[in-house]
Design a protein around this motif. Sequence first.
Motif, PDB file in Angstrom:
ATOM      1  N   ARG A  98      22.319  61.465 145.455  1.00  0.00           N
ATOM      2  CA  ARG A  98      23.731  61.266 145.126  1.00  0.00           C
ATOM      3  C   ARG A  98      24.091  59.806 144.851  1.00  0.00           C
ATOM      4  NH1 ARG A  98      26.515  63.814 150.204  1.00  0.00           N
ATOM      5  NH2 ARG A  98      24.715  62.746 151.120  1.00  0.00           N
ATOM      6  N   VAL A  99      23.469  58.882 145.557  1.00  0.00           N
ATOM      7  CA  VAL A  99      23.860  57.475 145.440  1.00  0.00           C
ATOM      8  C   VAL A  99      22.612  56.636 145.163  1.00  0.00           C
ATOM      9  CG1 VAL A  99      25.088  55.554 146.517  1.00  0.00           C
ATOM     10  CG2 VAL A  99      25.730  57.902 147.085  1.00  0.00           C
TER      11      VAL A  99
ATOM     12  N   GLY B 272      26.405  55.922 140.755  1.00  0.00           N
ATOM     13  CA  GLY B 272      27.316  57.050 140.606  1.00  0.00           C
ATOM     14  C   GLY B 272      27.656  57.312 139.145  1.00  0.00           C
TER      15      GLY B 272
ATOM     16  N   LEU C 160      33.857  57.276 142.828  1.00  0.00           N
ATOM     17  CA  LEU C 160      32.966  58.179 142.097  1.00  0.00           C
ATOM     18  C   LEU C 160      31.806  57.426 141.451  1.00  0.00           C
ATOM     19  CD1 LEU C 160      35.606  60.381 140.235  1.00  0.00           C
ATOM     20  CD2 LEU C 160      34.191  61.059 142.181  1.00  0.00           C
ATOM     21  N   GLY C 161      32.034  56.191 141.082  1.00  0.00           N
ATOM     22  CA  GLY C 161      30.988  55.409 140.446  1.00  0.00           C
ATOM     23  C   GLY C 161      31.468  54.007 140.144  1.00  0.00           C
TER      24      GLY C 161
ATOM     25  N   MET D 226      29.665  54.105 149.032  1.00  0.00           N
ATOM     26  CA  MET D 226      29.542  55.471 148.546  1.00  0.00           C
ATOM     27  C   MET D 226      28.626  56.300 149.447  1.00  0.00           C
ATOM     28  SD  MET D 226      29.333  54.934 144.398  1.00  0.00           S
ATOM     29  CE  MET D 226      29.200  56.706 144.104  1.00  0.00           C
ATOM     30  N   LYS D 227      27.553  55.697 149.920  1.00  0.00           N
ATOM     31  CA  LYS D 227      26.601  56.420 150.774  1.00  0.00           C
ATOM     32  C   LYS D 227      27.273  56.896 152.058  1.00  0.00           C
ATOM     33  CE  LYS D 227      22.567  57.812 152.302  1.00  0.00           C
ATOM     34  NZ  LYS D 227      21.855  58.964 151.703  1.00  0.00           N
TER      35      LYS D 227
END
Length: 345
Positions: free
Chosen positions: A206-207, A222, A270-271, A290-291
């Motif tokens: 995911r990250v 992301g 989101l990114g 993000m993680k």
Amino acid sequence: ATGAKPFVPDFEGLEQVEYLTSDTLWQLDELPEHLLVLGAGPIGCELAQAFRRLGAEVTVMDMAEQLLPREDAAVGKVIQAQFHSEGIQCRLGVKVTHFSREAGQQQVHYQHSDNKSLSLNFDKVLIALGRKANTQGLGLEALGIALAPNGTVKLDPYLRTEFSNIFAVGDVAGPMQFTHFAAHQAWYASVNALFGRLKKFKADYRVIPSVTYCDPQIAQVGLNENRAKAENIPYEVTEFALHELDRAIAEDARQGFVKVLTVPNKDTILGVTIVAEHAGETIGEFVLAMKHGLGLNKILATVHAYPTMLEANKYAAGAWKQKHNPTRILAFLKHYFNARLGAPR
């Protein structure tokens, strides 16, 4: 973990010219006078800029309409402007038809979208059109181990093939081709191989950050806008330009930006895309956030040393906050302080 090798298309006439790949160019003893780079992705752009700075004439050629086509258009524009300032020629939106050698001169022949045919002389050509997984000669066919459509080994979420005791990681496994991604996969494969009968872990992609080592660098984690649009994911964009950052001004590194995509009306990240000097280091704070599910408010509330490039992250978070000011509370406070100003002392 057999890695990958450069992908070299079967161009007509390629055997007549001296071509290089990212594996073989290190064997050069002399600088080419004119290097043609086929491919405007990360490898092509990094090496094009490196050879130009070593003194070679460089031309980058690609079917895509921009440099670094997987990145947002704004990223491609920054890098193309930098390439133009350094004298790197970019011929984009073109299709190579064939190569030839006439009177000792090597040529590439190509067409624009209007089918107009052109040619270009060069001394060496670097084929930088991606890498292909090394799956040949391993006996995979004899075992019945399947390959994915992109040529990598087909795996389950635990990085296993059809055989529970055969795992794959890195470029041969995909989907990303980064050293740090291979190391990330290796942890899951090792733990699942050792303890899979007791507890298995699904690989988490995911990250995963990526960095293109041009100048300026491009770091991304992301979603970017291209992917968000392609996947129909709602998003909100917040951007902070580096020409407003004191450290960037002091270092004469004002070209670039921090661009954050968030869930609409939330600070959930989101990114992030960063175009900047040392972007590969600056992106780390967003990767951590993000993680572990931290939003822009947490970054804004974190003290950042002054003057540093890392402050750009906080200013991007601040720009997001300004767009989401609590208007009701601010209106109340305005009324409150106006009343206090008018009150007797």
